[in-house]
Design a protein around this motif. Sequence first.
Motif, PDB file in Angstrom:
ATOM      1  N   TYR A 111      31.876 -29.954  18.788  1.00 11.74           N
ATOM      2  CA  TYR A 111      30.564 -29.648  19.348  1.00 11.74           C
ATOM      3  C   TYR A 111      29.689 -28.838  18.391  1.00 11.74           C
ATOM      4  O   TYR A 111      28.466 -28.912  18.469  1.00 11.74           O
ATOM      5  CB  TYR A 111      30.721 -28.806  20.623  1.00 11.74           C
ATOM      6  CG  TYR A 111      31.246 -29.528  21.826  1.00 11.74           C
ATOM      7  CD1 TYR A 111      30.759 -30.772  22.195  1.00 11.74           C
ATOM      8  CD2 TYR A 111      32.227 -28.949  22.626  1.00 11.74           C
ATOM      9  CE1 TYR A 111      31.238 -31.424  23.316  1.00 11.74           C
ATOM     10  CE2 TYR A 111      32.703 -29.590  23.756  1.00 11.74           C
ATOM     11  CZ  TYR A 111      32.208 -30.825  24.099  1.00 11.74           C
ATOM     12  OH  TYR A 111      32.673 -31.467  25.221  1.00 11.74           O
ATOM     13  N   ASN A 115      29.286 -31.076  14.339  1.00 13.40           N
ATOM     14  CA  ASN A 115      28.215 -31.905  14.892  1.00 13.40           C
ATOM     15  C   ASN A 115      26.853 -31.525  14.322  1.00 13.40           C
ATOM     16  O   ASN A 115      25.984 -32.377  14.141  1.00 13.40           O
ATOM     17  CB  ASN A 115      28.187 -31.814  16.419  1.00 13.40           C
ATOM     18  CG  ASN A 115      27.682 -33.106  17.043  1.00 13.40           C
ATOM     19  OD1 ASN A 115      28.287 -34.164  16.844  1.00 13.40           O
ATOM     20  ND2 ASN A 115      26.588 -33.052  17.767  1.00 13.40           N
ATOM     21  N   GLY A 263      29.875 -43.037  28.562  1.00 15.03           N
ATOM     22  CA  GLY A 263      30.453 -41.995  27.726  1.00 15.03           C
ATOM     23  C   GLY A 263      30.928 -40.777  28.483  1.00 15.03           C
ATOM     24  O   GLY A 263      31.563 -39.885  27.899  1.00 15.03           O
ATOM     25  N   PHE A 267      33.168 -37.375  27.369  1.00 13.45           N
ATOM     26  CA  PHE A 267      32.686 -35.995  27.466  1.00 13.45           C
ATOM     27  C   PHE A 267      33.657 -35.145  28.280  1.00 13.45           C
ATOM     28  O   PHE A 267      33.932 -33.988  27.932  1.00 13.45           O
ATOM     29  CB  PHE A 267      31.305 -35.952  28.109  1.00 13.45           C
ATOM     30  CG  PHE A 267      30.217 -36.580  27.276  1.00 13.45           C
ATOM     31  CD1 PHE A 267      30.203 -36.420  25.900  1.00 13.45           C
ATOM     32  CD2 PHE A 267      29.208 -37.322  27.860  1.00 13.45           C
ATOM     33  CE1 PHE A 267      29.202 -36.987  25.121  1.00 13.45           C
ATOM     34  CE2 PHE A 267      28.205 -37.890  27.091  1.00 13.45           C
ATOM     35  CZ  PHE A 267      28.205 -37.721  25.719  1.00 13.45           C
ATOM     36  N   SER A 319      24.940 -37.103  23.631  1.00 11.02           N
ATOM     37  CA  SER A 319      25.951 -36.420  22.825  1.00 11.02           C
ATOM     38  C   SER A 319      25.404 -35.123  22.237  1.00 11.02           C
ATOM     39  O   SER A 319      26.114 -34.113  22.153  1.00 11.02           O
ATOM     40  CB  SER A 319      26.438 -37.344  21.708  1.00 11.02           C
ATOM     41  OG  SER A 319      27.174 -38.422  22.242  1.00 11.02           O
ATOM     42  N   SER A 323      26.758 -31.350  23.167  1.00  7.93           N
ATOM     43  CA  SER A 323      27.220 -30.474  22.096  1.00  7.93           C
ATOM     44  C   SER A 323      26.478 -29.148  22.107  1.00  7.93           C
ATOM     45  O   SER A 323      27.086 -28.077  21.962  1.00  7.93           O
ATOM     46  CB  SER A 323      27.041 -31.164  20.738  1.00  7.93           C
ATOM     47  OG  SER A 323      27.825 -32.333  20.667  1.00  7.93           O
ATOM     48  N   VAL A 368      30.681 -35.223  17.640  1.00  8.84           N
ATOM     49  CA  VAL A 368      30.485 -35.871  18.941  1.00  8.84           C
ATOM     50  C   VAL A 368      29.466 -36.987  18.805  1.00  8.84           C
ATOM     51  O   VAL A 368      29.621 -38.059  19.384  1.00  8.84           O
ATOM     52  CB  VAL A 368      30.048 -34.847  20.009  1.00  8.84           C
ATOM     53  CG1 VAL A 368      29.817 -35.540  21.348  1.00  8.84           C
ATOM     54  CG2 VAL A 368      31.104 -33.762  20.146  1.00  8.84           C
ATOM     55  N   ARG A 372      25.559 -41.643  21.997  1.00 12.16           N
ATOM     56  CA  ARG A 372      26.841 -41.953  22.611  1.00 12.16           C
ATOM     57  C   ARG A 372      27.957 -41.240  21.852  1.00 12.16           C
ATOM     58  O   ARG A 372      27.809 -40.957  20.654  1.00 12.16           O
ATOM     59  CB  ARG A 372      27.091 -43.479  22.590  1.00 12.16           C
ATOM     60  CG  ARG A 372      26.159 -44.225  23.525  1.00 12.16           C
ATOM     61  CD  ARG A 372      26.312 -45.736  23.385  1.00 12.16           C
ATOM     62  NE  ARG A 372      25.886 -46.200  22.064  1.00 12.16           N
ATOM     63  CZ  ARG A 372      24.618 -46.442  21.733  1.00 12.16           C
ATOM     64  NH1 ARG A 372      23.658 -46.244  22.610  1.00 12.16           N
ATOM     65  NH2 ARG A 372      24.313 -46.855  20.521  1.00 12.16           N
ATOM     66  N   PRO A 373      29.061 -40.949  22.526  1.00 14.33           N
ATOM     67  CA  PRO A 373      30.166 -40.236  21.859  1.00 14.33           C
ATOM     68  C   PRO A 373      30.665 -40.993  20.651  1.00 14.33           C
ATOM     69  O   PRO A 373      30.979 -42.183  20.733  1.00 14.33           O
ATOM     70  CB  PRO A 373      31.243 -40.156  22.951  1.00 14.33           C
ATOM     71  CG  PRO A 373      30.510 -40.304  24.225  1.00 14.33           C
ATOM     72  CD  PRO A 373      29.350 -41.206  23.942  1.00 14.33           C
TER      73      PRO A 373
END
Length: 374
Positions: A111, A115, A263, A267, A319, A323, A368, A372-373
């Motif tokens: 996260y 990220n 997703g 998560f 995402s 995060s 992440v 989308r993840p």
Amino acid sequence: MLKPVLQNPWRVLLAINAAVVAGVFIHKILLPPYVPYIHLLVDYHFGFIKRALIGAIVALFTDKVPVWLVFAISGAAWLVTLMLFLRLFQRTFGFSEKTLPLFVLIAGSPYFLKNFMHTLGHFDIYGCVFALMLLLMPASSLLFVAAAALFSIILVLIHHIHLLMYVPTIITIVVIRHYLAHGVTRTNVAFGLVALLCVSALFFAAQFLGTVPIPEADFVAYLKSRMADPSRTSLLQFSYIWYQPLSKEVSDTRAWLPHNILGLPVFALLLWLHTPLWRYFANLIAALANEMHRRLIVAALIGISLAYLIMFAMVFDYSRWMSNWAVCIFLILHAVKVLPASREVPPIPAEDKRTNIFGLVLTLIPRVGIVRPF
């Protein structure tokens, strides 16, 4: 030699995280910076418009913006974030074998820094930078509240969605570090309310009055004149976001919802992998000596989460929102740690097998993502 590593692998996980960050950086600089680059081109040439502060600052120093400047500016912001976080963690928890699992779970979380590396050039990291600064600054006077207001204004000028993304966390930090620690008076309450009103007014001005006042074709032509390489017109494909009303953003989010909601299990899995960290935070809250402090922290966490739910309904960069929500929780954890406690909370155990597995999995997840993840 192998036995100590297996018993306490957190130093190894820290080294692996550093390697993963380097890999994410190499991958990132090979991708076209579509949205980050255009933000460096947009300034206040046509008057007050949203999302233009960073570009306006860049315009003070150069008329032509090279693409590499995206990575230079955002890379510097990432390094500042790292340095501030290291200083904050040292001051709050200290660096030792006992605190190493906590450090790895936060710093190595997909996260957080990893990220932010993947989203280089996006505006999220600036909210984290200002929140970290507020966690490190002296908080005894109204200058602290004024600094928080100034930081919030800057964030809204960078992108008005910061009112939901990081301003609630900044408000929480101000309440914890100034109002809870140094008392509530009519003066500081009035000052805080006026500051909040000013930040909110600026948000509405940016949201509803910050549209570019010329046709999009003319706007794109101006942006092209600021490009160091005008042939790369593909980098201007997101110019429409300066014309898109809130209603269109919401409708686009609804249209993508059936696809992006897939997703959610990912998560949920990522949240579950952070269980040792959430449990430690819950213990910190439960150990607070003042019942009112506990209730205020819980209310603040709910408020921050509600702000992110609103963002989920408005813009579909899920995402990124997930995060940054986690980063906000990490920041609040540091603020809560310095409040008076009735007992000492034991650190996250370094020898616990399940915690070690969670740490390893989180270490191996490089980031992440944006929408989308992964």
